[in-house]
Design a protein around this motif. Structure first.
Motif, PDB file in Angstrom:
ATOM      1  N   MET A   1       0.825  -1.203   0.000  1.00 46.54           N
ATOM      2  CA  MET A   1       0.000   0.000   0.000  1.00 46.54           C
ATOM      3  C   MET A   1       0.867   1.264   0.000  1.00 46.54           C
ATOM      4  N   CYS A   2       1.998   1.235   0.711  1.00 40.14           N
ATOM      5  CA  CYS A   2       2.913   2.376   0.699  1.00 40.14           C
ATOM      6  C   CYS A   2       3.456   2.609  -0.713  1.00 40.14           C
ATOM      7  N   LEU A   3       3.785   1.544  -1.420  1.00 47.05           N
ATOM      8  CA  LEU A   3       4.245   1.675  -2.804  1.00 47.05           C
ATOM      9  C   LEU A   3       3.175   2.320  -3.667  1.00 47.05           C
ATOM     10  N   GLU A   4       1.950   1.861  -3.500  1.00 47.83           N
ATOM     11  CA  GLU A   4       0.838   2.361  -4.304  1.00 47.83           C
ATOM     12  C   GLU A   4       0.616   3.850  -4.082  1.00 47.83           C
ATOM     13  N   HIS A   5       0.869   4.310  -2.860  1.00 48.46           N
ATOM     14  CA  HIS A   5       0.571   5.705  -2.513  1.00 48.46           C
ATOM     15  C   HIS A   5       1.831   6.566  -2.362  1.00 48.46           C
ATOM     16  N   HIS A   6       2.964   6.059  -2.838  1.00 49.86           N
ATOM     17  CA  HIS A   6       4.193   6.852  -2.945  1.00 49.86           C
ATOM     18  C   HIS A   6       4.675   7.384  -1.587  1.00 49.86           C
ATOM     19  N   VAL A   7       4.594   6.520  -0.586  1.00 45.37           N
ATOM     20  CA  VAL A   7       5.072   6.848   0.755  1.00 45.37           C
ATOM     21  C   VAL A   7       6.132   5.820   1.139  1.00 45.37           C
ATOM     22  N   GLY A   8       7.307   6.292   1.559  1.00 47.10           N
ATOM     23  CA  GLY A   8       8.353   5.377   1.989  1.00 47.10           C
ATOM     24  C   GLY A   8       7.973   4.683   3.291  1.00 47.10           C
ATOM     25  N   MET A   9       8.393   3.433   3.437  1.00 43.98           N
ATOM     26  CA  MET A   9       8.118   2.643   4.634  1.00 43.98           C
ATOM     27  C   MET A   9       9.414   2.535   5.451  1.00 43.98           C
ATOM     28  N   ALA A  10       9.374   2.960   6.716  1.00 44.49           N
ATOM     29  CA  ALA A  10      10.547   2.908   7.583  1.00 44.49           C
ATOM     30  C   ALA A  10      10.263   1.999   8.778  1.00 44.49           C
ATOM     31  N   VAL A  11      11.080   0.981   8.954  1.00 38.16           N
ATOM     32  CA  VAL A  11      10.904   0.005  10.029  1.00 38.16           C
ATOM     33  C   VAL A  11      11.752   0.437  11.225  1.00 38.16           C
ATOM     34  N   GLU A  12      11.137   0.461  12.397  1.00 35.25           N
ATOM     35  CA  GLU A  12      11.783   0.990  13.602  1.00 35.25           C
ATOM     36  C   GLU A  12      12.409  -0.114  14.449  1.00 35.25           C
TER      37      GLU A  12
ATOM     38  N   ILE B   1      11.824   1.210   1.097  1.00 35.40           N
ATOM     39  CA  ILE B   1      11.843   0.815   2.502  1.00 35.40           C
ATOM     40  C   ILE B   1      13.206   1.142   3.106  1.00 35.40           C
ATOM     41  N   GLY B   2      13.175   1.591   4.365  1.00 32.35           N
ATOM     42  CA  GLY B   2      14.397   1.912   5.073  1.00 32.35           C
ATOM     43  C   GLY B   2      14.197   1.717   6.565  1.00 32.35           C
ATOM     44  N   VAL B   3      15.049   2.338   7.363  1.00 26.04           N
ATOM     45  CA  VAL B   3      15.044   2.160   8.817  1.00 26.04           C
ATOM     46  C   VAL B   3      14.803   3.496   9.503  1.00 26.04           C
ATOM     47  N   CYS B   4      13.990   3.459  10.551  1.00 27.00           N
ATOM     48  CA  CYS B   4      13.909   4.561  11.508  1.00 27.00           C
ATOM     49  C   CYS B   4      14.632   4.110  12.779  1.00 27.00           C
ATOM     50  N   TRP B   5      15.685   4.821  13.152  1.00 30.44           N
ATOM     51  CA  TRP B   5      16.455   4.447  14.341  1.00 30.44           C
ATOM     52  C   TRP B   5      15.963   5.244  15.534  1.00 30.44           C
ATOM     53  N   ASP B   6      15.537   4.527  16.572  1.00 35.64           N
ATOM     54  CA  ASP B   6      15.070   5.138  17.808  1.00 35.64           C
ATOM     55  C   ASP B   6      16.195   5.072  18.828  1.00 35.64           C
ATOM     56  N   THR B   7      16.754   6.230  19.184  1.00 32.36           N
ATOM     57  CA  THR B   7      17.897   6.256  20.102  1.00 32.36           C
ATOM     58  C   THR B   7      17.524   5.786  21.497  1.00 32.36           C
ATOM     59  N   GLY B   8      16.299   6.105  21.930  1.00 34.37           N
ATOM     60  CA  GLY B   8      15.850   5.666  23.244  1.00 34.37           C
ATOM     61  C   GLY B   8      15.705   4.155  23.316  1.00 34.37           C
ATOM     62  N   HIS B   9      15.123   3.541  22.278  1.00 39.27           N
ATOM     63  CA  HIS B   9      14.991   2.088  22.242  1.00 39.27           C
ATOM     64  C   HIS B   9      16.366   1.422  22.266  1.00 39.27           C
ATOM     65  N   ALA B  10      17.290   1.958  21.467  1.00 39.13           N
ATOM     66  CA  ALA B  10      18.627   1.370  21.420  1.00 39.13           C
ATOM     67  C   ALA B  10      19.304   1.441  22.784  1.00 39.13           C
ATOM     68  N   ASN B  11      19.055   2.495  23.536  1.00 40.89           N
ATOM     69  CA  ASN B  11      19.680   2.670  24.848  1.00 40.89           C
ATOM     70  C   ASN B  11      19.140   1.681  25.879  1.00 40.89           C
ATOM     71  N   LEU B  12      18.025   1.022  25.557  1.00 40.70           N
ATOM     72  CA  LEU B  12      17.459   0.017  26.461  1.00 40.70           C
ATOM     73  C   LEU B  12      17.981  -1.391  26.158  1.00 40.70           C
ATOM     74  N   ASN B  13      18.803  -1.512  25.121  1.00 38.65           N
ATOM     75  CA  ASN B  13      19.419  -2.800  24.772  1.00 38.65           C
ATOM     76  C   ASN B  13      20.902  -2.736  25.136  1.00 38.65           C
ATOM     77  N   PRO B  14      21.265  -3.151  26.347  1.00 36.84           N
ATOM     78  CA  PRO B  14      22.649  -2.971  26.804  1.00 36.84           C
ATOM     79  C   PRO B  14      23.681  -3.711  25.967  1.00 36.84           C
ATOM     80  N   ALA B  15      23.265  -4.754  25.257  1.00 43.31           N
ATOM     81  CA  ALA B  15      24.219  -5.515  24.449  1.00 43.31           C
ATOM     82  C   ALA B  15      24.530  -4.834  23.123  1.00 43.31           C
ATOM     83  N   ILE B  16      23.795  -3.776  22.805  1.00 50.27           N
ATOM     84  CA  ILE B  16      23.943  -3.114  21.515  1.00 50.27           C
ATOM     85  C   ILE B  16      24.875  -1.913  21.615  1.00 50.27           C
ATOM     86  N   ASP B  17      25.785  -1.810  20.676  1.00 48.71           N
ATOM     87  CA  ASP B  17      26.612  -0.612  20.514  1.00 48.71           C
ATOM     88  C   ASP B  17      25.850   0.316  19.576  1.00 48.71           C
ATOM     89  N   GLN B  18      25.137   1.291  20.146  1.00 49.56           N
ATOM     90  CA  GLN B  18      24.254   2.139  19.355  1.00 49.56           C
ATOM     91  C   GLN B  18      24.982   2.802  18.186  1.00 49.56           C
TER      92      GLN B  18
END
Length: 288
Positions: A144-155, A181-198
């Motif tokens: 549907m995003c393709l049909e309506h010319h809106v990019g899809m960003a997965v968080e 399609i691309g990525v939305c990076w949430d800095t707050g979410h990343a900060n809650l994953n201690p194993a991740i190097d943001q």
């Protein structure tokens, strides 16, 4: 890089919980524009809660058309938006059933097209075992995003979830051939994953990173606070974004920094401080 925020930081509530839609989206945008904001993240999630919610009304298209006209007249743009949250308990979170939830997803996409949104952000199911369920829903949304010319960003989301890190996010993008399609990076979410190097994750995403949710916390809860009110090292995040070649906005998702303040003048002071913090950080980024 320019600064943006969601109008939801100016939302009022009736009882400390439910949105007061009598204080209109245009009034929210007008106040934020007077502070200095010109670019926004339109959070459709804010307009689903309650039977009188704007996105659930029969006149939802007229409401968004009015917002779009106001934006055009006042030099306001909407770089990104947040689609309806399908992955939560719909009856508990929004008081709707699954069929109505899909309608809100559709209206999020149609509304994003009306507002000229470039990237519409979506959550995956939080349970890592539900990757197939996520992809089935994403298949419908992506088409549907393709049909309506809106990019899809997965968080990215915190914990042991489908989209917990850059690798998981890139695998989803690869599933769709990286088309629209691309990525939305949430800095707050990343900060809650201690194993991740943001910062390492941001660099790894590179050009696939299309949007941001900028928020701070102390690593214990998704507090949605302004930068410097948690423990994220913002100078390191800015450097990582520059290394990744990030070309989107520096978009605040910091409503809890403002909306919990009951007195109107103090709320405006908080918004002004937020804007000044954002100006400082974007100026530092642009000077790199």
């Amino acid at each position: 890089m320019i600064l943006s925020t969601s109008p939801n930081i100016m939302m009022r509530t009736k009882d400390g919980l439910h949105p007061d839609y009598g204080y209109s989206t245009i009034e929210q945008l007008s106040t934020l524009r007077s502070v200095g904001f010109r670019c926004f993240d339109f959070n459709f999630v804010d307009y689903v809660r309650g039977e009188d919610a704007c996105l659930r009304r029969d006149d939802w298209e007229a409401w968004l058309s009015g917002v779009a006209k106001f934006a055009e007249r006042n030099g306001i743009s909407f770089y990104q938006a947040h689609g309806h949250m399908f992955e939560v308990d719909q009856a508990r979170a929004f008081g709707i059933d699954e069929a109505e939830s899909w309608k809100m997803i559709q209206r999020s996409i149609l509304g994003a097209e009306m507002l000229g949104v470039q990237w519409l952000v979506w959550h995956a199911y939080p349970d890592s075992a539900r990757r197939d369920d996520t992809l089935r829903m994403f298949d419908r949304i992506h088409a549907m995003c393709l049909e309506h010319h809106v990019g899809m960003a997965v968080e990215n989301t915190p914990g042991d979830c489908v989209c917990r890190d850059a690798q998981a996010l890139m695998e989803i993008l690869d599933h769709y051939g990286n088309v629209n399609i691309g990525v939305c990076w949430d800095t707050g979410h990343a900060n809650l994953n201690p194993a991740i190097d943001q910062c390492g994750e941001i660099r790894r995403l590179g050009s696939r990173l299309k949007a941001l949710h900028v928020a701070d916390n102390a690593g214990r809860g998704d507090d949605h606070l302004a930068p410097y009110f948690g423990n994220i090292r913002w100078e390191n995040v800015l450097r990582a974004l520059k290394d990744a070649g990030y070309a989107g906005t520096f978009n605040f998702e910091t409503h809890n920094f403002v909306i919990r303040i009951p007195e109107e003048n103090l709320r405006l002071q908080a918004v002004l401080l937020l804007y000044q913090i954002g100006q400082k950080l974007t100026e530092e980024y642009n000077a790199m």
